[in-house]
Design a protein around this motif. Structure first.
Motif, PDB file in Angstrom:
ATOM      1  N   ALA A  69      52.607 -50.943 -28.041  1.00 16.41           N
ATOM      2  CA  ALA A  69      52.309 -49.543 -27.733  1.00 16.41           C
ATOM      3  C   ALA A  69      50.967 -49.114 -28.324  1.00 16.41           C
ATOM      4  CB  ALA A  69      53.427 -48.648 -28.242  1.00 16.41           C
ATOM      5  N   ALA A  70      50.639 -49.641 -29.491  1.00 10.94           N
ATOM      6  CA  ALA A  70      49.391 -49.261 -30.154  1.00 10.94           C
ATOM      7  C   ALA A  70      48.165 -49.708 -29.381  1.00 10.94           C
ATOM      8  CB  ALA A  70      49.363 -49.845 -31.570  1.00 10.94           C
ATOM      9  N   GLN A  71      48.311 -50.742 -28.550  1.00 10.01           N
ATOM     10  CA  GLN A  71      47.160 -51.246 -27.803  1.00 10.01           C
ATOM     11  C   GLN A  71      46.704 -50.280 -26.710  1.00 10.01           C
ATOM     12  OE1 GLN A  71      45.490 -54.019 -28.894  1.00 10.01           O
ATOM     13  NE2 GLN A  71      47.013 -53.734 -30.511  1.00 10.01           N
ATOM     14  N   ALA A  72      47.570 -49.374 -26.317  1.00 11.09           N
ATOM     15  CA  ALA A  72      47.212 -48.413 -25.270  1.00 11.09           C
ATOM     16  C   ALA A  72      46.719 -47.090 -25.844  1.00 11.09           C
ATOM     17  CB  ALA A  72      48.415 -48.167 -24.366  1.00 11.09           C
ATOM     18  N   VAL A  73      46.712 -46.962 -27.164  1.00 13.89           N
ATOM     19  CA  VAL A  73      46.313 -45.709 -27.801  1.00 13.89           C
ATOM     20  C   VAL A  73      44.794 -45.611 -27.858  1.00 13.89           C
ATOM     21  CG1 VAL A  73      46.377 -44.377 -29.935  1.00 13.89           C
ATOM     22  CG2 VAL A  73      48.420 -45.598 -29.162  1.00 13.89           C
ATOM     23  N   VAL A  74      44.275 -44.474 -27.426  1.00 13.91           N
ATOM     24  CA  VAL A  74      42.839 -44.207 -27.492  1.00 13.91           C
ATOM     25  C   VAL A  74      42.582 -43.252 -28.644  1.00 13.91           C
ATOM     26  CG1 VAL A  74      40.841 -43.278 -26.269  1.00 13.91           C
ATOM     27  CG2 VAL A  74      42.597 -44.535 -25.015  1.00 13.91           C
ATOM     28  N   SER A  75      41.562 -43.519 -29.431  1.00 14.64           N
ATOM     29  CA  SER A  75      41.271 -42.680 -30.589  1.00 14.64           C
ATOM     30  C   SER A  75      40.928 -41.260 -30.146  1.00 14.64           C
ATOM     31  CB  SER A  75      40.103 -43.281 -31.381  1.00 14.64           C
ATOM     32  OG  SER A  75      38.914 -43.244 -30.617  1.00 14.64           O
ATOM     33  N   PRO A  76      41.137 -40.273 -31.039  1.00 11.39           N
ATOM     34  CA  PRO A  76      40.853 -38.886 -30.684  1.00 11.39           C
ATOM     35  C   PRO A  76      39.424 -38.655 -30.208  1.00 11.39           C
ATOM     36  CG  PRO A  76      42.104 -38.997 -32.729  1.00 11.39           C
ATOM     37  CD  PRO A  76      41.726 -40.404 -32.373  1.00 11.39           C
ATOM     38  N   GLY A  77      38.507 -39.462 -30.689  1.00 10.01           N
ATOM     39  CA  GLY A  77      37.109 -39.306 -30.281  1.00 10.01           C
ATOM     40  C   GLY A  77      36.770 -39.986 -28.978  1.00 10.01           C
ATOM     41  N   GLY A  78      37.782 -40.512 -28.296  1.00 13.88           N
ATOM     42  CA  GLY A  78      37.538 -41.224 -27.051  1.00 13.88           C
ATOM     43  C   GLY A  78      37.471 -42.715 -27.290  1.00 13.88           C
ATOM     44  N   PRO A  79      37.406 -43.496 -26.229  1.00 18.62           N
ATOM     45  CA  PRO A  79      37.377 -44.951 -26.381  1.00 18.62           C
ATOM     46  C   PRO A  79      36.125 -45.424 -27.099  1.00 18.62           C
ATOM     47  CG  PRO A  79      36.890 -44.307 -24.115  1.00 18.62           C
ATOM     48  CD  PRO A  79      37.336 -43.065 -24.828  1.00 18.62           C
ATOM     49  N   ALA A  80      36.321 -46.379 -27.995  1.00 12.10           N
ATOM     50  CA  ALA A  80      35.178 -46.940 -28.716  1.00 12.10           C
ATOM     51  C   ALA A  80      34.330 -47.773 -27.765  1.00 12.10           C
ATOM     52  CB  ALA A  80      35.669 -47.807 -29.869  1.00 12.10           C
ATOM     53  N   PRO A  81      33.029 -47.808 -27.971  1.00  6.03           N
ATOM     54  CA  PRO A  81      32.171 -48.607 -27.095  1.00  6.03           C
ATOM     55  C   PRO A  81      32.375 -50.097 -27.321  1.00  6.03           C
ATOM     56  CG  PRO A  81      30.901 -47.729 -28.934  1.00  6.03           C
ATOM     57  CD  PRO A  81      32.263 -47.107 -29.019  1.00  6.03           C
ATOM     58  N   ALA A  82      32.102 -50.863 -26.289  1.00 10.53           N
ATOM     59  CA  ALA A  82      32.184 -52.315 -26.420  1.00 10.53           C
ATOM     60  C   ALA A  82      31.088 -52.807 -27.355  1.00 10.53           C
ATOM     61  CB  ALA A  82      32.052 -52.969 -25.057  1.00 10.53           C
ATOM     62  N   VAL A  83      31.417 -53.814 -28.141  1.00 11.68           N
ATOM     63  CA  VAL A  83      30.446 -54.421 -29.044  1.00 11.68           C
ATOM     64  C   VAL A  83      29.693 -55.504 -28.295  1.00 11.68           C
ATOM     65  CG1 VAL A  83      30.164 -55.708 -31.193  1.00 11.68           C
ATOM     66  CG2 VAL A  83      31.918 -53.934 -31.029  1.00 11.68           C
ATOM     67  N   ASP A  84      28.391 -55.553 -28.470  1.00 11.22           N
ATOM     68  CA  ASP A  84      27.579 -56.572 -27.807  1.00 11.22           C
ATOM     69  C   ASP A  84      27.868 -57.941 -28.428  1.00 11.22           C
ATOM     70  OD1 ASP A  84      25.694 -58.039 -26.449  1.00 11.22           O
ATOM     71  OD2 ASP A  84      23.968 -57.197 -27.520  1.00 11.22           O
ATOM     72  N   ILE A  85      28.386 -58.862 -27.622  1.00 14.95           N
ATOM     73  CA  ILE A  85      28.727 -60.180 -28.157  1.00 14.95           C
ATOM     74  C   ILE A  85      27.650 -61.230 -27.869  1.00 14.95           C
ATOM     75  CG2 ILE A  85      31.202 -59.763 -27.996  1.00 14.95           C
ATOM     76  CD1 ILE A  85      31.200 -61.566 -25.490  1.00 14.95           C
ATOM     77  N   THR A  86      26.523 -60.811 -27.297  1.00  9.65           N
ATOM     78  CA  THR A  86      25.471 -61.771 -26.949  1.00  9.65           C
ATOM     79  C   THR A  86      25.019 -62.615 -28.137  1.00  9.65           C
ATOM     80  OG1 THR A  86      24.699 -60.276 -25.205  1.00  9.65           O
ATOM     81  CG2 THR A  86      23.212 -62.052 -25.872  1.00  9.65           C
TER      82      THR A  86
END
Length: 290
Positions: free
Chosen positions: A77-94
């Motif tokens: 269930a925790a995997q579907a929770v979005v933080s109050p500030g909105g979804p965190a940005p993706a981290v650049d994995i390059t």
């Protein structure tokens, strides 16, 4: 002083030991692994009774949650929770992809390449060490080592030497997990007793041979397709009576997406894991409960 385990340690444990190996795979790997475990449980196959749990990177988070006895449905269930500030940005994995690509160089000893990655990890600006520790600590349900035999892998940036931390090592659990998740050139290495440690996935995406005494071995590998020959060699080194490797199927790979550090894909990744876990229940039962 810490006393990290070594992968070469001999053992005389009984061949019936059940070991669960949870591999690395970023934020989406955490979600997918939780889905696999919960899907198995929904189908009546529980692997939380493992005698040994080995966690690498993402698997160190999942392994801690499992060893702490947190209900898997809560973790899902925790995997579907979005933080109050909105979804965190993706981290650049390059930068990380470039570092891990160095491991494909077969012209040099692997240890030499790992040491070079360690140098890159130390010299690449990647942010604050304490902030990384705080991020990982926030994902853990406990800060003390749980009772089960939980083994968390990391790699010493000095010379690329592998290390395995457990309850007996004297290393605080949050530091061990943060080190295991310190993706080189993305997150800063973690200081433990004066040494700097990076992601255990630099040595292997699973480090399955850390479960050296396993008679029944279940390997859950979010990125198994990229390193399956190495996983197979690790399993052969262990020599279990029964084993199974679970990798993402085609639908799960699509759900996980190309960037494993993209938190926006956690919800679809966990759903893919749930479906795949339920489908694989009988195959897992044959290994785990025979």
């Amino acid at each position: 002083m810490t006393n990290p385990r070594t992968t070469e340690a001999a053992t005389t444990e009984a061949a019936t030991t059940k070991a669960l190996v949870l591999g690395g795979g970023g934020m989406t790997g955490i979600a997918w692994e939780f889905g696999i475990l919960a899907g198995l449980a929904r189908a009546g196959v529980t692997v939380g009774d493992a005698d040994v749990i080995v966690g690498t990177s993402a698997g160190s988070v999942v392994g801690t949650v499992l060893a702490a006895g947190i209900p898997l449905e809560d973790a899902v269930a925790a995997q579907a929770v979005v933080s109050p500030g909105g979804p965190a940005p993706a981290v650049d994995i390059t930068p990380a992809l470039a570092a891990f690509a160095m491991l494909t160089d077969r012209s040099r000893p692997r240890e030499e390449v790992m040491a070079e990655i360690g140098e890159l990890a130390l010299t690449t600006p990647t942010g604050d060490e304490q902030a990384h520790i705080a991020r990982l600590t926030a994902q853990l349900p406990v800060t003390d080592w749980p009772a089960p035999d939980l083994r968390i892998t990391a790699v010493d940036t000095d010379g690329g030497k592998p290390a395995v931390f457990d309850r007996a090592s004297g290393v605080p659990l949050p530091l061990a997990v943060a080190a295991s998740c310190a993706v080189p050139c993305v997150f800063t290495p973690i200081t433990i007793d004066g040494k700097r440690y990076m992601d255990g996935g630099v040595r292997s995406g699973t480090n399955a041979d850390v479960a050296e005494e396993a008679g029944a071995l279940l390997v859950i590998a979010p990125m198994g397709g990229l390193g399956r020959p190495l996983i197979d060699r690790e399993i052969a080194k262990v020599g279990p009576e029964r084993h199974l490797v679970i990798e993402p199927d085609e639908a799960a790979l699509e759900a996980i997406g190309p960037n494993v550090l993209d938190p926006s894909r956690r919800a679809v990744a966990v759903e893919a894991g749930l479906r795949q876990g339920e489908a694989l229940a009988e195959a897992v039962r044959a290994v785990w409960s025979a």
